[in-house]
Design a protein around this motif. Structure first.
Motif, short mmCIF file in Angstrom:
data_model
loop_
_atom_site.label_atom_id
_atom_site.label_comp_id
_atom_site.label_asym_id
_atom_site.label_seq_id
_atom_site.Cartn_x
_atom_site.Cartn_y
_atom_site.Cartn_z
N VAL A 3 0.86 -1.18 0.00
CA VAL A 3 0.00 0.00 0.00
C VAL A 3 0.90 1.23 0.00
N MET A 4 0.59 2.23 -0.86
CA MET A 4 1.38 3.47 -0.89
C MET A 4 0.83 4.41 0.18
N THR A 5 1.71 4.89 1.06
CA THR A 5 1.33 5.76 2.16
C THR A 5 2.23 6.99 2.15
N ARG A 6 1.62 8.18 2.24
CA ARG A 6 2.38 9.44 2.28
C ARG A 6 2.44 9.91 3.73
N GLY A 30 7.11 5.96 13.64
CA GLY A 30 6.03 6.04 14.61
C GLY A 30 5.02 7.06 14.11
N ILE A 31 3.76 6.66 14.04
CA ILE A 31 2.73 7.54 13.48
C ILE A 31 1.88 8.12 14.62
N ARG A 32 1.95 9.43 14.77
CA ARG A 32 1.20 10.14 15.81
C ARG A 32 -0.27 10.23 15.43
N SER A 33 -0.54 10.43 14.14
CA SER A 33 -1.92 10.60 13.68
C SER A 33 -2.01 10.14 12.24
N VAL A 52 -1.91 13.49 2.54
CA VAL A 52 -1.12 12.99 3.67
C VAL A 52 -1.91 11.91 4.40
N ASP A 53 -1.27 10.73 4.56
CA ASP A 53 -1.91 9.59 5.21
C ASP A 53 -1.45 9.38 6.64
N GLY A 54 -0.37 10.06 7.06
CA GLY A 54 0.13 9.87 8.41
C GLY A 54 1.09 10.97 8.80
N ILE A 55 1.12 11.28 10.10
CA ILE A 55 2.03 12.29 10.66
C ILE A 55 3.02 11.56 11.56
N GLU A 56 4.30 11.60 11.18
CA GLU A 56 5.35 10.92 11.94
C GLU A 56 5.78 11.77 13.12
N SER A 57 6.16 11.11 14.22
CA SER A 57 6.76 11.80 15.37
C SER A 57 7.64 10.81 16.11
N HIS A 58 8.73 11.32 16.67
CA HIS A 58 9.62 10.44 17.41
C HIS A 58 10.24 11.12 18.63
N GLU A 61 6.98 10.67 22.53
CA GLU A 61 6.67 9.34 23.05
C GLU A 61 6.89 8.30 21.96
N GLU A 62 6.78 7.05 22.36
CA GLU A 62 6.86 5.94 21.41
C GLU A 62 5.44 5.64 20.96
N TYR A 63 5.18 5.73 19.67
CA TYR A 63 3.82 5.52 19.16
C TYR A 63 3.63 4.07 18.74
N PRO A 64 2.55 3.44 19.21
CA PRO A 64 2.30 2.04 18.84
C PRO A 64 1.89 1.88 17.37
N ASP A 65 1.31 2.93 16.77
CA ASP A 65 0.96 2.88 15.35
C ASP A 65 2.26 3.04 14.57
N ARG A 66 2.66 2.01 13.85
CA ARG A 66 3.93 2.00 13.11
C ARG A 66 3.66 1.91 11.62
#
Length: 187
Positions: A3-6, A30-33, A52-58, A61-66
Motif C-alpha cells: 500500500v502506498m502511504t504518504r 512512529g505515526i502520531r496521527s 497525507v496519510d500519516g504524521i510521523e513523530s519520534h 513518546e513511542e507511538y504504537p501505530d507504526r
C-alpha cells in the motif's frame, strides 16, 4: 500486497535528530496521527494536505501505530513566510522594568565576569522577529533523502530571503517546513 502511504515529517524533529534515510531505504516510522490536523492543512493547503496519510513523530513518546516499508519518493516542502521586525520595547520581548536604550545603542549586556578577561553574556537584539506563514504557498521539490551526509545532501535552497537588513519592517522568504515521504507499506 503493498500500500502506498504518504507521511509528513516536521522540519524541527528531523533537522535535529532521526536516522538518515534515502529513497530505496527501509523505514519504521512512529505515526502520531493518520489524519492531518488544522495546522498542517494551513501549512500545506487543502489540496496537498488531503494527500497525507500519516504524521510521523519520534520525540514526545513511542507511538504504537507504526509504518514500515520502503521509501519510494521524498519531497522537501518549502513555504513562503513573512518576517516582521518590530522594535523591542520594555514588556514586549524585553523585561518590563527595562529602560529603552537611546536610539542607535544596543540593549545592555547581561552575564557574568569569569575572571582572567573572560565574560559570558548575552544581549537581546533591538528587534523582535515575528514569522507569519503565507497560506497556500507550499511547494514540493524531489530530494534524495533526509539527514544525509553533507556530500550526499541536495543543494540547500529551502531558505531564500530578500537581502537582509537589520531595520524594522517586513521581508518575504521561503522556509523549509518539512518533508513528504512516500512509503510502499507492507500490509
Amino acid at each position: 500486497m503493498a500500500v502506498m502511504t504518504r507521511v509528513w515529517l516536521t522540519d524541527w524533529e528531523w533537522l535535529c535528530c532521526g536516522d538518515p534515510f534515502a529513497v530505496g531505504d527501509e523505514v519504521d516510522f512512529g505515526i502520531r496521527s493518520r489524519a492531518p490536523g488544522e495546522h498542517l492543512v494551513e501549512l500545506l493547503g487543502p489540496a496537498l494536505a488531503v494527500t497525507v496519510d500519516g504524521i510521523e513523530s519520534h520525540h514526545e513518546e513511542e507511538y504504537p501505530d507504526r509504518l514500515r516499508g520502503r521509501v519510494v519518493a521524498i519531497y522537501s516542502v518549502a513555504h513562503e513566510i513573512i518576517e516582521r521586525r518590530t522594535l523591542r520595547r520594555p514588556g514586549h520581548g524585553a523585561p518590563p522594568t527595562a529602560t529603552m536604550p537611546a536610539e542607535g545603542e544596543d540593549w545592555p549586556m547581561t552575564g557574568k565576569d569569569l575572571g582572567n578577561g573572560v565574560f559570558v553574556g548575552t544581549r537581546p537584539t533591538r528587534y523582535v522577529v515575528e514569522t507569519v506563514p503565507v497560506p497556500d504557498s507550499a511547494s514540493l521539490e524531489p530530494v534524495r533523502g533526509v539527514r544525509l551526509p553533507e556530500a550526499q545532501q541536495d543543494p540547500p535552497d529551502a531558505y531564500v530571503a530578500e537581502p537582509a537588513d537589520d531595520a524594522p519592517g517586513e521581508r518575504r522568504a521561503r522556509s523549509l517546513a518539512g518533508w513528504l515521504v512516500d512509503v510502499e507499506e507492507r500490509a
